[in-house]
Write a protein that holds these residues in place. Sequence first.
Motif, short mmCIF file in Angstrom:
data_model
loop_
_atom_site.label_atom_id
_atom_site.label_comp_id
_atom_site.label_asym_id
_atom_site.label_seq_id
_atom_site.Cartn_x
_atom_site.Cartn_y
_atom_site.Cartn_z
N GLU A 106 1.04 -1.29 0.02
CA GLU A 106 0.32 0.05 -0.15
C GLU A 106 0.69 1.20 -0.27
OE1 GLU A 106 -2.82 2.22 -0.07
OE2 GLU A 106 -3.41 0.74 -0.87
N SER A 107 0.80 2.15 -1.28
CA SER A 107 1.61 2.94 -1.25
C SER A 107 1.46 4.39 -0.74
CB SER A 107 2.06 3.50 -3.11
OG SER A 107 0.24 3.80 -3.69
N ARG A 108 0.28 4.70 0.05
CA ARG A 108 -0.35 5.31 0.74
C ARG A 108 0.36 5.39 2.17
NH1 ARG A 108 -6.41 5.47 -0.74
NH2 ARG A 108 -6.34 3.43 -0.32
N LEU A 109 0.70 3.94 2.63
CA LEU A 109 0.79 4.47 3.60
C LEU A 109 1.85 4.32 4.47
CD1 LEU A 109 -1.64 1.08 5.39
CD2 LEU A 109 -1.28 4.36 5.88
N TRP A 110 3.02 3.79 2.87
CA TRP A 110 4.76 3.91 2.85
C TRP A 110 4.73 5.20 3.25
CZ3 TRP A 110 8.01 0.34 4.77
CH2 TRP A 110 7.90 -0.74 3.99
N ASN A 111 3.96 6.17 2.07
CA ASN A 111 4.29 8.08 2.32
C ASN A 111 3.60 8.66 3.61
OD1 ASN A 111 4.16 10.15 0.50
ND2 ASN A 111 2.63 10.33 1.00
#
Length: 172
Positions: A106-111
């Motif tokens: 999940e890219s949004r959580l990494w960001n």
Amino acid sequence: MTERPDVLNNQAIVLAGDGDYPSAIECFKRAIIIERDNYLLWYNLGVTYKDSGDHKNAMDALKRAHQLAPENIDVTETLATMYVHNQMFAAATDICEEGLKINPFESRLWNLLGVVLFNKELYTDASECFENAVSLNPMYMDALYNLRDTYEELKNTVGKQECEKKIKDLTQ
């Protein structure tokens, strides 16, 4: 006629879209009385409170939505974002890490986790999070901007230039 939670939810969304937050909140509350464990009602209530500027009640409703549906990425991301905006970095870190255990792609959580680490001036760790976000979603502009800024803090001119090139390519 008996009120239905789904109808109240839809009505509340329309009211919130029109800026009538008090009426929307009342609709969500009536729906929750009928269906207390519906995470979507709590989530929508939380978002509506947030949009109305009531961050305390927004946080409470979003926490309840997250308790009911910890696997839901939208709930997790919205609650984590609220934590970040309120500078509750430990809570934001915990919820992002919890979400990434469920969905490591999940890219949004990494960001978001990168944003927390950047705010804590842990730039190397932040860059790793932003790199993960961008590798998962190469067109994720927020993550690219964040990565560029992090590379600048790290004095990584090559990385910063690469980010600027990708941003330029994506915005043309």
